[in-house]
Each structure stands twice: as C-alpha cells, then as structure tokens.
Enzyme design. Structure first.
Site, PDB file in Angstrom:
ATOM      1  N   TYR A  60     -16.826   3.271  10.177  1.00 20.18           N
ATOM      2  CA  TYR A  60     -15.371   3.151   9.995  1.00 20.18           C
ATOM      3  C   TYR A  60     -14.645   3.633  11.249  1.00 20.18           C
ATOM      4  O   TYR A  60     -13.721   2.984  11.755  1.00 20.18           O
ATOM      5  CB  TYR A  60     -14.948   3.977   8.771  1.00 20.18           C
ATOM      6  CG  TYR A  60     -13.462   4.103   8.575  1.00 20.18           C
ATOM      7  CD1 TYR A  60     -12.675   2.983   8.307  1.00 20.18           C
ATOM      8  CD2 TYR A  60     -12.841   5.344   8.639  1.00 20.18           C
ATOM      9  CE1 TYR A  60     -11.303   3.109   8.116  1.00 20.18           C
ATOM     10  CE2 TYR A  60     -11.474   5.477   8.451  1.00 20.18           C
ATOM     11  CZ  TYR A  60     -10.710   4.360   8.188  1.00 20.18           C
ATOM     12  OH  TYR A  60      -9.356   4.487   8.001  1.00 20.18           O
TER      13      TYR A  60
ATOM     14  N   GLY B 131       0.833  -1.210   0.000  1.00 20.75           N
ATOM     15  CA  GLY B 131       0.000   0.000   0.000  1.00 20.75           C
ATOM     16  C   GLY B 131       0.860   1.249   0.000  1.00 20.75           C
ATOM     17  O   GLY B 131       2.095   1.184   0.026  1.00 20.75           O
TER      18      GLY B 131
END
Ligand code: UDP
Length: 319
Positions: free
Chosen positions: A149, A10
């Site tokens: 989230y 990432g």
C-alpha cells in the site's frame, strides 16, 4: 469554480464537498460506493451545486468525461484502511495505482489543477520525532500488503510530481496522518470510530499489540481547510505536504480516553497483531508529523484537540 472530488461520498471527500459548497463552489462527486456511502452526502441531495456520479476511477471514459467538465480535481478516491488493504491487496493495488494514473492522465489532457492525497504510510517504520516530507522511507517487504500500500501511494506521488516536472500539470501532493471525524466508519479498521462504537455499546475495546504504538489524530475539518488552501496555492505545485495532528497518544491511552469521555463501562482487551490482521503483520510503532511546510505556506494549524475529536465522534455516532 467547479471541482471534481473523486471519492466524494467518502469520509474526507464528503467534508471537502461541504467546504467547497459553503463558499459557493460547485462540486461533482465521483464515487463507486465501495467504501464511500450515500448517507455521507444525503444532505446534499437537493443542492443544485452538487452532483453525484456513480462510478469508478478505473473507468477511463467516465473519468475523462467528468474531468473535462470541471476546473479543478481533488483526488481522494482510494482503497484505504489497513483492514481493506490486508483483505483485498490486489484490488487495492489496482485502485491506488491504475486509478490515480487515470485521473492524473485525464487531468493533464484537459489541463486541470489536481490535488493528489497520499498517506503517512509513505514513511513506513520511520519512528522519527517528527516526520518531515523529505525524510527517508523505511519499509518491510513489498510482499507484505501493508507495505505494498505504501509503495502504491508512493507511485501516486511520483506520478503527480512527474506530471508537474515534465509536463507542467499543476499538481499538489498531500500526505494525510490519521484523519478523524464524523462520517468515518470503523469498518475498515480506523481506530477512533472503532473504539467509540465499542465504548458506546459497552463492549471490549480491542487494542491491537501491546498498545504502546502512538499516533497523532487530526480533525477532518482542520485537514479539509489545509487541503483546499494547498490546492489553490501556486507555490504548492510540484510539492508534497504533511497534514496531521499535533498531540501524540498511545493506542492504550486512546482507549482510556474514549472510555472516560463516553462514560462507558468497557474494558480493554489486548489482541495480538497476527490475530487482528494476519500472520507476520507489522505495525508502525510511532507516527508523528512535522507540519512546518504546510504551516509556513498556508498557515495550517490544527484547532481541534484530541478530546474535541473524540467528543465529536461520540456525538456523531450517537446521532
Ligand atoms: N488499532 C487497534 N484496535 C483497533 C483498530 C486499530 O489497536 O480496533 C490500532 C492499529 O493497530 C494501529 C492504530 O490503532 O496501531 C491506528 O490504526 P488505524 O487503522 O486507525 O490507522 P493506521 O495508523 O494504522 O493507518
């Protein structure tokens, strides 16, 4: 030292890998390539000290195996980006809760020091002048995906903290505030790479809402230095730290700065939140970190200005 970096392909994970390799460590990069990209780590292909493992943090046997082979864990794998969270709330929740539970559980099984990355979303709608780690969280309904989230990352923090408190596992929690730099893509909503890519194409710059919302962007190199130092400091165990930029900017001003610095002919287009995201979407009006705790412990002090950051993202995208 050999480090496992979950989310190693990432944006931030690949920069952590570069930093550790540069000083002579070995790295194992676990990534399912859901948002990570092989291009982020292709420069490591022939590096004997870097190993890429394709797989998910939801695969408990695989996580068990890779954790058993390292000395320290950097847990960065997560479903990130407001776009992704809004589009795939269930999958995001599973990755962020079950995935972290698996990583921390295996780290405990083998007694491996673990850094867990969290997020400034933890603070929700708290618009304080500078958010410090013990400040209150102000959240909307958990049925709104953005707040789910925040809840999921809060559970990650509780897990990391409780494993330290009850079981003595050496864990460090870091809340990242709008990290930016080369290799970040705009595909999952991140505003700086999106604006830069729009500006370089001379397309409209899409400012969501009225553009008065503010953020403090921090260069990935500064963040990585802080992450590594915190991961290794014994006084950091069982604690949470903010890592963020120091220059507050409105999203409208950011759009102008990107246009100026890229020499673009783009114009700004304002898009209502419910068109940009979903009906009832709530943004954070302001998000300003107080970095005092990390500064005091490991000397964290961002070196890159906002203009530096924008210039580096422009150079990266031109490449
Ligand atoms: N944003 C925007 N245009 C875009 C993408 C994002 O105006 O094309 C806004 C977004 O609504 C938010 C800010 O930029 O107010 C930062 O968004 P990002 O997704 O980068 O990070 P966040 O702080 O929301 O996690």
């Amino acid at each position: 030292m050999r480090a496992l970096i979950t989310g190693g392909a990432g944006f931030i994970g690949s920069h952590v890998a570069d930093c550790l390799l540069e000083r002579g460590d070995q790295v194992v990069l676990l990534d399912d390539l859901s948002t990570g990209r092989l291009s982020n780590i292709e420069h490591l292909e022939d590096n004997q000290d870097a190993e890429f493992v394709l797989g998910s943090i939801l695969n408990a046997d695989l996580v068990d195996h890779v954790v058993s082979r390292v000395d320290v864990v950097y847990h960065l794998a997560a479903a990130v980006g407001v776009n992704l969270i809004v589009e795939k709330p269930l999958e995001s929740l599973m990755t962020n809760i079950r995935g972290t539970e698996t990583v921390v559980e295996k780290a405990h099984k083998y007694g491996k020091r673990t850094l867990v990355t969290s997020t400034s979303e933890i603070y929700g709608k708290n618009v304080s002048d500078s958010l410090s780690e013990d400040d209150d969280r102000i959240l909307g309904s958990p049925l709104k995906s953005r707040w789910s989230y925040s809840e999921a990352k809060a559970i990650d923090e509780i897990l990391a903290y409780t494993y330290w408190r009850e079981k003595g596992l050496e864990t460090v929690i870091v809340r990242l505030f709008n990290t930016v730099g080369p290799r970040q893509t705009g595909s999952y909503g991140m505003v700086v790479p999106r604006f830069v890519s729009q500006a370089l194409r001379n397309e409209s710059i899409t400012v969501f809402g009225d553009g008065t919302q503010t953020r403090c962007f921090c260069y990935v190199g500064d963040v990585v230095t802080g992450l590594v130092a915190l991961s290794e400091h014994p006084d950091a165990f069982g604690k949470v730290f903010n890592l963020g930029g120091v220059e507050e900017v409105s999203i409208s001003d950011l759009a102008q700065r990107v246009i100026e610095r890229s020499g673009s002919t783009s114009e700004v287009e304002f898009i209502p939140y419910d068109v940009a995201y979903e009906e009832g979407f709530e943004d954070m009006e302001r998000r300003v970190p107080d970095n005092t705790r990390a500064h005091k412990l490991v000397g964290f002090a961002p070196t890159a200005s906002l203009d530096d950051i924008i210039d580096r993202v422009i150079a990266d995208q031109k490449r």
